[in-house]
Design a protein around this motif. Structure first.
Motif, PDB file in Angstrom:
ATOM      1  N   THR A 181      43.374  37.001  55.951  1.00  0.00           N
ATOM      2  CA  THR A 181      43.886  36.492  57.278  1.00  0.00           C
ATOM      3  C   THR A 181      43.163  37.242  58.178  1.00  0.00           C
ATOM      4  O   THR A 181      42.545  38.453  57.926  1.00  0.00           O
ATOM      5  N   ALA A 182      43.254  36.923  59.696  1.00  0.00           N
ATOM      6  CA  ALA A 182      42.588  37.415  60.654  1.00  0.00           C
ATOM      7  C   ALA A 182      43.191  39.010  60.714  1.00  0.00           C
ATOM      8  O   ALA A 182      42.348  39.913  60.989  1.00  0.00           O
ATOM      9  N   GLU A 183      44.495  39.151  60.353  1.00  0.00           N
ATOM     10  CA  GLU A 183      45.124  40.570  60.516  1.00  0.00           C
ATOM     11  C   GLU A 183      44.575  41.508  59.508  1.00  0.00           C
ATOM     12  O   GLU A 183      44.779  42.646  59.497  1.00  0.00           O
ATOM     13  N   ASN A 184      44.505  40.807  58.262  1.00  0.00           N
ATOM     14  CA  ASN A 184      44.300  41.566  56.881  1.00  0.00           C
ATOM     15  C   ASN A 184      43.301  40.716  56.046  1.00  0.00           C
ATOM     16  O   ASN A 184      43.407  40.035  55.131  1.00  0.00           O
ATOM     17  N   PRO A 185      42.160  41.506  56.123  1.00  0.00           N
ATOM     18  CA  PRO A 185      41.013  40.919  55.227  1.00  0.00           C
ATOM     19  C   PRO A 185      41.102  41.025  53.760  1.00  0.00           C
ATOM     20  O   PRO A 185      40.508  40.478  53.034  1.00  0.00           O
ATOM     21  N   ASP A 186      42.226  41.970  53.464  1.00  0.00           N
ATOM     22  CA  ASP A 186      42.395  42.417  52.102  1.00  0.00           C
ATOM     23  C   ASP A 186      43.536  41.697  51.593  1.00  0.00           C
ATOM     24  O   ASP A 186      43.817  41.800  50.385  1.00  0.00           O
ATOM     25  N   ALA A 187      44.174  40.576  52.350  1.00  0.00           N
ATOM     26  CA  ALA A 187      45.317  39.932  51.752  1.00  0.00           C
ATOM     27  C   ALA A 187      45.041  39.183  50.662  1.00  0.00           C
ATOM     28  O   ALA A 187      43.805  38.708  50.547  1.00  0.00           O
ATOM     29  N   VAL A 188      46.000  39.251  49.619  1.00  0.00           N
ATOM     30  CA  VAL A 188      45.942  38.244  48.522  1.00  0.00           C
ATOM     31  C   VAL A 188      46.906  37.316  48.484  1.00  0.00           C
ATOM     32  O   VAL A 188      47.921  37.536  49.274  1.00  0.00           O
ATOM     33  N   ARG A 189      46.859  36.113  47.709  1.00  0.00           N
ATOM     34  CA  ARG A 189      48.207  35.481  47.397  1.00  0.00           C
ATOM     35  C   ARG A 189      48.427  35.619  45.928  1.00  0.00           C
ATOM     36  O   ARG A 189      47.515  35.967  45.235  1.00  0.00           O
ATOM     37  N   ILE A 190      49.654  35.440  45.317  1.00  0.00           N
ATOM     38  CA  ILE A 190      49.917  35.752  44.097  1.00  0.00           C
ATOM     39  C   ILE A 190      49.735  34.241  43.322  1.00  0.00           C
ATOM     40  O   ILE A 190      49.873  33.132  44.017  1.00  0.00           O
ATOM     41  N   ALA A 191      49.119  34.377  42.270  1.00  0.00           N
ATOM     42  CA  ALA A 191      48.651  32.996  41.530  1.00  0.00           C
ATOM     43  C   ALA A 191      49.022  32.943  39.981  1.00  0.00           C
ATOM     44  O   ALA A 191      48.453  32.214  39.362  1.00  0.00           O
ATOM     45  N   GLY A 192      49.941  33.890  39.663  1.00  0.00           N
ATOM     46  CA  GLY A 192      50.626  33.944  38.329  1.00  0.00           C
ATOM     47  C   GLY A 192      51.102  35.109  37.950  1.00  0.00           C
ATOM     48  O   GLY A 192      51.136  36.206  38.797  1.00  0.00           O
ATOM     49  N   VAL A 193      51.285  35.131  36.524  1.00  0.00           N
ATOM     50  CA  VAL A 193      51.986  36.771  36.099  1.00  0.00           C
ATOM     51  C   VAL A 193      51.298  36.935  34.923  1.00  0.00           C
ATOM     52  O   VAL A 193      50.446  36.297  34.206  1.00  0.00           O
ATOM     53  N   VAL A 194      51.157  38.343  34.661  1.00  0.00           N
ATOM     54  CA  VAL A 194      50.469  38.939  33.316  1.00  0.00           C
ATOM     55  C   VAL A 194      51.671  39.394  32.596  1.00  0.00           C
ATOM     56  O   VAL A 194      52.481  40.138  32.843  1.00  0.00           O
ATOM     57  N   THR A 195      51.738  38.999  31.309  1.00  0.00           N
ATOM     58  CA  THR A 195      52.905  39.134  30.440  1.00  0.00           C
ATOM     59  C   THR A 195      52.559  40.087  29.257  1.00  0.00           C
ATOM     60  O   THR A 195      51.516  40.053  28.698  1.00  0.00           O
ATOM     61  N   ASN A 196      53.649  40.456  28.626  1.00  0.00           N
ATOM     62  CA  ASN A 196      53.449  41.073  27.431  1.00  0.00           C
ATOM     63  C   ASN A 196      54.903  41.022  26.498  1.00  0.00           C
ATOM     64  O   ASN A 196      55.778  41.079  27.228  1.00  0.00           O
ATOM     65  N   TRP A 197      54.777  41.120  25.400  1.00  0.00           N
ATOM     66  CA  TRP A 197      56.093  41.399  24.526  1.00  0.00           C
ATOM     67  C   TRP A 197      56.948  42.757  25.228  1.00  0.00           C
ATOM     68  O   TRP A 197      56.248  43.700  25.414  1.00  0.00           O
ATOM     69  N   THR A 198      58.102  42.562  25.560  1.00  0.00           N
ATOM     70  CA  THR A 198      58.762  43.790  25.926  1.00  0.00           C
ATOM     71  C   THR A 198      58.434  44.714  25.143  1.00  0.00           C
ATOM     72  O   THR A 198      58.370  46.157  25.544  1.00  0.00           O
ATOM     73  N   LEU A 199      58.758  44.791  23.812  1.00  0.00           N
ATOM     74  CA  LEU A 199      58.317  45.833  22.737  1.00  0.00           C
ATOM     75  C   LEU A 199      57.197  46.415  23.176  1.00  0.00           C
ATOM     76  O   LEU A 199      56.865  47.743  22.742  1.00  0.00           O
ATOM     77  N   VAL A 200      56.222  45.822  23.162  1.00  0.00           N
ATOM     78  CA  VAL A 200      54.796  46.235  23.515  1.00  0.00           C
ATOM     79  C   VAL A 200      54.719  46.874  24.758  1.00  0.00           C
ATOM     80  O   VAL A 200      54.132  48.073  25.061  1.00  0.00           O
ATOM     81  N   SER A 201      55.263  46.302  25.816  1.00  0.00           N
ATOM     82  CA  SER A 201      55.428  47.174  26.898  1.00  0.00           C
ATOM     83  C   SER A 201      55.913  48.360  27.144  1.00  0.00           C
ATOM     84  O   SER A 201      55.406  49.381  27.788  1.00  0.00           O
ATOM     85  N   MET A 202      56.820  48.490  26.178  1.00  0.00           N
ATOM     86  CA  MET A 202      57.680  49.792  26.137  1.00  0.00           C
ATOM     87  C   MET A 202      56.794  50.988  25.376  1.00  0.00           C
ATOM     88  O   MET A 202      57.211  52.022  25.142  1.00  0.00           O
ATOM     89  N   HIS A 203      55.607  50.492  24.928  1.00  0.00           N
ATOM     90  CA  HIS A 203      54.660  51.494  23.979  1.00  0.00           C
ATOM     91  C   HIS A 203      53.362  51.809  24.401  1.00  0.00           C
ATOM     92  O   HIS A 203      52.529  52.332  23.575  1.00  0.00           O
ATOM     93  N   HIS A 204      53.290  51.457  25.608  1.00  0.00           N
ATOM     94  CA  HIS A 204      51.743  51.525  26.331  1.00  0.00           C
ATOM     95  C   HIS A 204      51.472  53.053  26.167  1.00  0.00           C
ATOM     96  O   HIS A 204      50.198  53.594  26.189  1.00  0.00           O
ATOM     97  N   ASP A 205      52.634  53.978  26.132  1.00  0.00           N
ATOM     98  CA  ASP A 205      52.089  55.458  26.187  1.00  0.00           C
ATOM     99  C   ASP A 205      51.856  55.997  24.902  1.00  0.00           C
ATOM    100  O   ASP A 205      51.249  56.897  24.942  1.00  0.00           O
ATOM    101  N   ASP A 206      52.224  55.213  23.788  1.00  0.00           N
ATOM    102  CA  ASP A 206      51.819  55.899  22.422  1.00  0.00           C
ATOM    103  C   ASP A 206      51.009  54.749  21.661  1.00  0.00           C
ATOM    104  O   ASP A 206      50.923  55.186  20.577  1.00  0.00           O
ATOM    105  N   GLN A 207      50.486  53.799  22.025  1.00  0.00           N
ATOM    106  CA  GLN A 207      49.400  52.914  21.546  1.00  0.00           C
ATOM    107  C   GLN A 207      48.486  52.841  22.396  1.00  0.00           C
ATOM    108  O   GLN A 207      48.732  52.489  23.638  1.00  0.00           O
TER     109      GLN A 207
END
Ligand code: AHZ
Length: 312
Positions: free
Chosen positions: A180-206
Motif C-alpha cells: 500500500t502507499a503507507e506500507n510497501p511491505d504489506a501482505v494479504r493473508i491467502a491461506g494457512v499452513v497446517t500440521n497434525w497437532t501431535l507433529v506440531s508438538m514435536h518440532h523440538d525433538d524431531q
C-alpha cells in the motif's frame, strides 16, 4: 489367494438366520427380544480403513482450495461457522482445530461449573439454534455449557460444505505481497499452513517435519487469548511486521469487555478477520470471564464481515 477369496466369500455371505437379526431390523423395537439370533452385518477390516481414509484424503484434496478457513473451533469459531454455513451453502469452509476435542473453553460455564451465562441480546443466537435456556431478565442461563457447544457443533458438522479438521494445528499463515502507499511491505493473508497437532508438538525433538497447506482468500482467526496455542494469528502478524504490537489482554470487566469484542470484530489485516478473545490481544480489550454472549455474537459479526469482504 484362494484362502483370501474364501475368507472374503465367508465375510460377504448372508447371515444364516435372516430372521430378526441386526441386518434386517428396521427399528430399535425389532432388535429387542431377538438377541439370541442377533448378529451385525459382515465387515472386513480393510473396508473400515478404506471408508475412513478415502473420505479423509478426498476432503484434504477438496479443501486444499477453500473459500474460507476458520482457525479454532471454540465458541466464537463454531458460531462463525454456523452463521456462514447457514448463509452460504455454496462456499467451501474448512475449520482447523488444534485440539482433538472441538469446543475450546465452552464445555464448562466458568471454573469447573456447568451452567453457561449469556447476556442479552445473545439469547437470539440460542433461540435460532433451538437451545433452551432460563430467562433471568438481563441474561439467560443454559443449564450446561456442553448443551450449547454440542448443539452448535452438531449443526456445524451437518453442513455438507463445512469440514472440521480437528487434531490439526495452524502453524503459519500463507501470505502474498499487497503493498500500500503507507506500507510497501504489506501482505494479504491467502491461506494457512497446517500440521497434525501431535507433529506440531514435536518440532523440538524431531528434525524438520514439513507442514501442509490450504489456500483460501479469506481466513477467520478465533484462536482465543494468549496461552499455549492461543492468539496464534495475531502473534504471528507481529512477527511478520504486519501489526506493530499487540495491545495485550487487560483485566476482567464484564460490562465493557463483551461490547468491545463484538464491536471490534473485523478484518485486521487484508484477508484475515479476527474474532473472539484473540481480539482482546490485538486491541488491549478487557476479558469478560465466564459470560459467552460476546463469543456467539462476535461469531455472527465475523461471518457478516466475511461475507461483505467476500462480496467485494
Ligand atoms: O484449541 C484452540 C481452541 O479450541 C484453538 N486453537 C488455538 N490455536 C490454534 C491453532 N490452530 C488450530 N494455531 C487453534 N486451532 O482455538 C480454539 C479457541 O477457543 P477458545 O474457547 O479458547 O476461544 P474463543 O475466543 O472462542 O472463546 C473464548 C472464551 C472466553 S475466554 C474468557 C476469559 O478468559 O475471560 N472468557 C471467555 C468467554
Amino acid at each position: 489367494g484362494l484362502a483370501f477369496k474364501k475368507d472374503l466369500a465367508v465375510k460377504h455371505a448372508a447371515p444364516a438366520n435372516g430372521n430378526g437379526n441386526a441386518n434386517q431390523a428396521k427399528t430399535l423395537a425389532e432388535l429387542e427380544n431377538n438377541w439370541e439370533s442377533f448378529t451385525f452385518s459382515p465387515i472386513r477390516e480393510s473396508q473400515v480403513s478404506r471408508a475412513m481414509t478415502r473420505r479423509y484424503f478426498a476432503d484434504l484434496d477438496t479443501y486444499a482450495e477453500s473459500d474460507i478457513v476458520i482457525i479454532g473451533a471454540g465458541s466464537c469459531g463454531l458460531s462463525t461457522a454456523y452463521m456462514l454455513g447457514t448463509a452460504r451453502p455454496d462456499l467451501r469452509i474448512a475449520i482447523i482445530e488444534a485440539g482433538v476435542a472441538p469446543g475450546g473453553g465452552a464445555w464448562l460455564g466458568g471454573q469447573l461449573f456447568s451452567a453457561m451465562v449469556m447476556r442479552k441480546p445473545a439469547d437470539v443466537f440460542l433461540t435460532s439454534l433451538s437451545i433452551p435456556y432460563e430467562d433471568e431478565g438481563d441474561f439467560v442461563v443454559v443449564k450446561h455449557a456442553a448443551l450449547f457447544t454440542s448443539t452448535l457443533l452438531s449443526k456445524v458438522l451437518a453442513f455438507p460444505n463445512v469440514k472440521l479438521f480437528n487434531a490439526t494445528t495452524v502453524e503459519d499463515l500463507i501470505t502474498r505481497p499487497a503493498p500500500t502507499a503507507e506500507n510497501p511491505d504489506a501482505v494479504r493473508i491467502a491461506g494457512v499452513v497446517t500440521n497434525w497437532t501431535l507433529v506440531s508438538m514435536h518440532h523440538d525433538d524431531q528434525s524438520c517435519m514439513d507442514p501442509n497447506t490450504i489456500n483460501a482468500p479469506l481466513v477467520i482467526s478465533t484462536t482465543g487469548h494468549d496461552g499455549p496455542f492461543g492468539a496464534f494469528s495475531v502473534k504471528r502478524l507481529v512477527q511478520m511486521q504486519q501489526l506493530e504490537k499487540l495491545g495485550g489482554m487487560r483485566g476482567l470487566d464484564m460490562a465493557t469487555a463483551e461490547d468491545a469484542i463484538v464491536k471490534q470484530t473485523r478484518e485486521v489485516v487484508k484477508g484475515l478477520i479476527v474474532g473472539g478473545m484473540e481480539l482482546s490481544e490485538v486491541d488491549g480489550a478487557n476479558r469478560m470471564g465466564p459470560t459467552f454472549g460476546a463469543m456467539a455474537l462476535s461469531g455472527v459479526k465475523a461471518a457478516e464481515e466475511a461475507l461483505s469482504v467476500w462480496e467485494e
